[in-house]
Structure formats: C-alpha cells, structure tokens
Design a protein around this motif. Structure first.
Motif, PDB file in Angstrom:
ATOM      1  N   VAL A  80       0.839  -1.205   0.000  1.00 22.95           N
ATOM      2  CA  VAL A  80       0.000   0.000   0.000  1.00 22.95           C
ATOM      3  C   VAL A  80       0.874   1.254   0.000  1.00 22.95           C
ATOM      4  N   GLU A  81       2.079   1.132   0.520  1.00 19.92           N
ATOM      5  CA  GLU A  81       3.002   2.274   0.570  1.00 19.92           C
ATOM      6  C   GLU A  81       3.298   2.803  -0.834  1.00 19.92           C
ATOM      7  N   TYR A  82       3.326   1.905  -1.829  1.00 16.13           N
ATOM      8  CA  TYR A  82       3.612   2.301  -3.206  1.00 16.13           C
ATOM      9  C   TYR A  82       2.344   2.378  -4.054  1.00 16.13           C
ATOM     10  N   LEU A  83       1.193   2.503  -3.404  1.00 15.44           N
ATOM     11  CA  LEU A  83      -0.116   2.637  -4.057  1.00 15.44           C
ATOM     12  C   LEU A  83      -0.450   1.434  -4.938  1.00 15.44           C
ATOM     13  N   GLN A  84       0.081   0.256  -4.580  1.00 14.70           N
ATOM     14  CA  GLN A  84      -0.164  -0.962  -5.340  1.00 14.70           C
ATOM     15  C   GLN A  84      -1.419  -1.686  -4.871  1.00 14.70           C
ATOM     16  N   GLY A  85      -2.026  -1.183  -3.839  1.00 14.81           N
ATOM     17  CA  GLY A  85      -3.262  -1.749  -3.325  1.00 14.81           C
ATOM     18  C   GLY A  85      -3.775  -0.895  -2.187  1.00 14.81           C
ATOM     19  N   TYR A  86      -5.005  -1.183  -1.774  1.00 18.30           N
ATOM     20  CA  TYR A  86      -5.658  -0.371  -0.743  1.00 18.30           C
ATOM     21  C   TYR A  86      -6.422  -1.273   0.216  1.00 18.30           C
ATOM     22  N   PHE A  87      -6.458  -0.857   1.463  1.00 13.82           N
ATOM     23  CA  PHE A  87      -7.324  -1.499   2.440  1.00 13.82           C
ATOM     24  C   PHE A  87      -8.581  -0.663   2.540  1.00 13.82           C
ATOM     25  N   PHE A  88      -9.726  -1.322   2.636  1.00  9.84           N
ATOM     26  CA  PHE A  88     -10.955  -0.592   2.843  1.00  9.84           C
ATOM     27  C   PHE A  88     -11.904  -1.450   3.670  1.00  9.84           C
ATOM     28  N   SER A  89     -12.831  -0.778   4.278  1.00  8.61           N
ATOM     29  CA  SER A  89     -13.796  -1.453   5.134  1.00  8.61           C
ATOM     30  C   SER A  89     -15.018  -1.820   4.311  1.00  8.61           C
ATOM     31  N   TYR A  90     -15.406  -3.073   4.404  1.00  5.69           N
ATOM     32  CA  TYR A  90     -16.629  -3.534   3.748  1.00  5.69           C
ATOM     33  C   TYR A  90     -17.445  -4.242   4.809  1.00  5.69           C
ATOM     34  N   GLY A  91     -18.535  -3.612   5.221  1.00  6.91           N
ATOM     35  CA  GLY A  91     -19.303  -4.156   6.339  1.00  6.91           C
ATOM     36  C   GLY A  91     -18.428  -4.136   7.579  1.00  6.91           C
ATOM     37  N   ASN A  92     -18.278  -5.272   8.217  1.00  5.76           N
ATOM     38  CA  ASN A  92     -17.437  -5.336   9.414  1.00  5.76           C
ATOM     39  C   ASN A  92     -16.095  -6.015   9.122  1.00  5.76           C
ATOM     40  N   GLN A  93     -15.696  -6.048   7.838  1.00  6.43           N
ATOM     41  CA  GLN A  93     -14.448  -6.700   7.458  1.00  6.43           C
ATOM     42  C   GLN A  93     -13.500  -5.733   6.762  1.00  6.43           C
ATOM     43  N   CYS A  94     -12.219  -5.988   6.937  1.00 10.26           N
ATOM     44  CA  CYS A  94     -11.180  -5.264   6.213  1.00 10.26           C
ATOM     45  C   CYS A  94     -10.899  -6.039   4.932  1.00 10.26           C
ATOM     46  N   GLN A  95     -10.916  -5.351   3.813  1.00 15.16           N
ATOM     47  CA  GLN A  95     -10.644  -5.974   2.521  1.00 15.16           C
ATOM     48  C   GLN A  95      -9.401  -5.333   1.907  1.00 15.16           C
ATOM     49  N   PHE A  96      -8.699  -6.099   1.088  1.00 15.97           N
ATOM     50  CA  PHE A  96      -7.562  -5.567   0.338  1.00 15.97           C
ATOM     51  C   PHE A  96      -7.919  -5.590  -1.132  1.00 15.97           C
ATOM     52  N   LEU A  97      -7.730  -4.476  -1.799  1.00 20.51           N
ATOM     53  CA  LEU A  97      -8.024  -4.368  -3.227  1.00 20.51           C
ATOM     54  C   LEU A  97      -6.749  -3.982  -3.964  1.00 20.51           C
ATOM     55  N   ARG A  98      -6.354  -4.808  -4.897  1.00 20.93           N
ATOM     56  CA  ARG A  98      -5.175  -4.545  -5.728  1.00 20.93           C
ATOM     57  C   ARG A  98      -5.478  -3.349  -6.629  1.00 20.93           C
ATOM     58  N   SER A  99      -4.500  -2.476  -6.807  1.00 26.90           N
ATOM     59  CA  SER A  99      -4.694  -1.296  -7.647  1.00 26.90           C
ATOM     60  C   SER A  99      -4.132  -1.517  -9.053  1.00 26.90           C
ATOM     61  N   TYR A 100      -4.354  -0.551  -9.890  1.00 24.79           N
ATOM     62  CA  TYR A 100      -3.802  -0.496 -11.241  1.00 24.79           C
ATOM     63  C   TYR A 100      -2.282  -0.668 -11.184  1.00 24.79           C
ATOM     64  N   PHE A 101      -1.628   0.017 -10.244  1.00 33.17           N
ATOM     65  CA  PHE A 101      -0.171  -0.070 -10.107  1.00 33.17           C
ATOM     66  C   PHE A 101       0.258  -1.445  -9.591  1.00 33.17           C
TER      67      PHE A 101
END
Length: 171
Positions: free
Chosen positions: A15-36
């Motif tokens: 996430v430091e290099y904007l290669q993915g993001y953590f976000f909250s979905y309901g009561n869970q933490c999800q990781f989403l891979r980015s374009y980078f």
C-alpha cells in the motif's frame, strides 16, 4: 485485518507504493489490488512493456486473429478524430520479455459494462469516467490485458490471493 495483510504479502505488493488499498466492507477489512499493483505483478511474470491507445470514430483500425491470438495490423488516426464523445474502443499491446506480444481489444460497450461492475461509474453521471473517458478506458483495457498475465503465471497461492482481491462483493 490479518487476512487482508496476508493477501497483500502473498501478492508481494504494498500500500506504501499505491499498489493496493485497504478498505472497510461491512465489518471486514478488505484488500483491493490497484492499477499499479497489476503492473508490478505483471512485470514480475515477464511483462516488459504495455501501451494502450484509443480508437476514435474515423480512425482506421485493423487487427486479425492468428491461432486464437489477436494481432494488430494497423491503427491510423487523424488528430481531428480525437474527441472523448466519439470513442469506439481501446486496445492494449503487451510486450513480454521473451518477445511475444498480446493484444487486448475492447469496444465501448464492453468498457462501460466493466465500469458498471465497480462503484465509481454512473451511466449518466458527471464523474471521472465522463470527464476523462479516454484515460479511464485505457486503464480498463490495460487492467484486462494484465489480468491474463497475472492469472496465467505464478503459483497457486498468488493466483488465489489475486482472485480474492477481485471478488469484492457489492452492496
């Protein structure tokens, strides 16, 4: 949270290099891979370079299919054809380190259908997709081309982690 961090670590992106993001979905933490993140993983699996171009109304665009692979023949574009309201589609050419090429082609109907799967696009909205249609469509066709590389290389753990960053449920 731990599972999301494990997915990020398995993919070898940050996430430091904007290669993915953590976000909250309901009561869970999800990781989403980015374009980078897609670029990072594809380079690890042999991608040397990738280029995407817009096909506008009035352009001369030709490709053919050879042994099940799309091959770019030509793309001629007049400067006066460039108009975000007249985009017919996009294509991306991936060059692999071994010299092979992969062509991905999408028309605007396919691109918009892809956008509808996410959260940011509204058909009659006034957001980024409408203001920068050419750039958002390029990102879409590039991601689609990179997906083929990512899903056809690497070990089963990386492929499973990769799948888990795409299958984010909709509300």
């Amino acid at each position: 949270i731990a599972y999301s961090i494990m997915i990020m670590a398995t993919l070898g992106i940050s996430v430091e290099y904007l290669q993915g993001y953590f976000f909250s979905y309901g009561n869970q933490c999800q990781f989403l891979r980015s374009y980078f993140g897609n670029f990072t993983i594809a380079r690890r699996y042999g991608m040397k370079d990738i280029h995407a171009e817009v096909i506008y109304y009035g352009d001369e665009f030709k490709y053919h299919i050879e042994d099940g692979n799309k091959v770019l023949d030509s793309h001629e574009q007049d400067f006066m054809n460039i108009d975000n309201d007249k985009i017919l589609g996009e294509y991306a050419v991936v060059l692999m380190e071994d010299g092979t090429k992969h062509l991905e082609v999408m028309n605007m109907k396919q691109i918009k259908q892809s956008w509808l799967q996410g959260y940011g696009y509204k058909e009659n909205g006034n957001g980024t997709h409408q203001k920068f249609t050419d750039q958002m469509a390029k990102k879409t066709v590039i991601n689609r081309a990179l997906k083929q590389i990512i899903n056809s290389h690497g070990d089963v753990f990386v492929q499973e982690a990769d799948k888990n960053t795409e299958d984010i449920p909709k509300q």
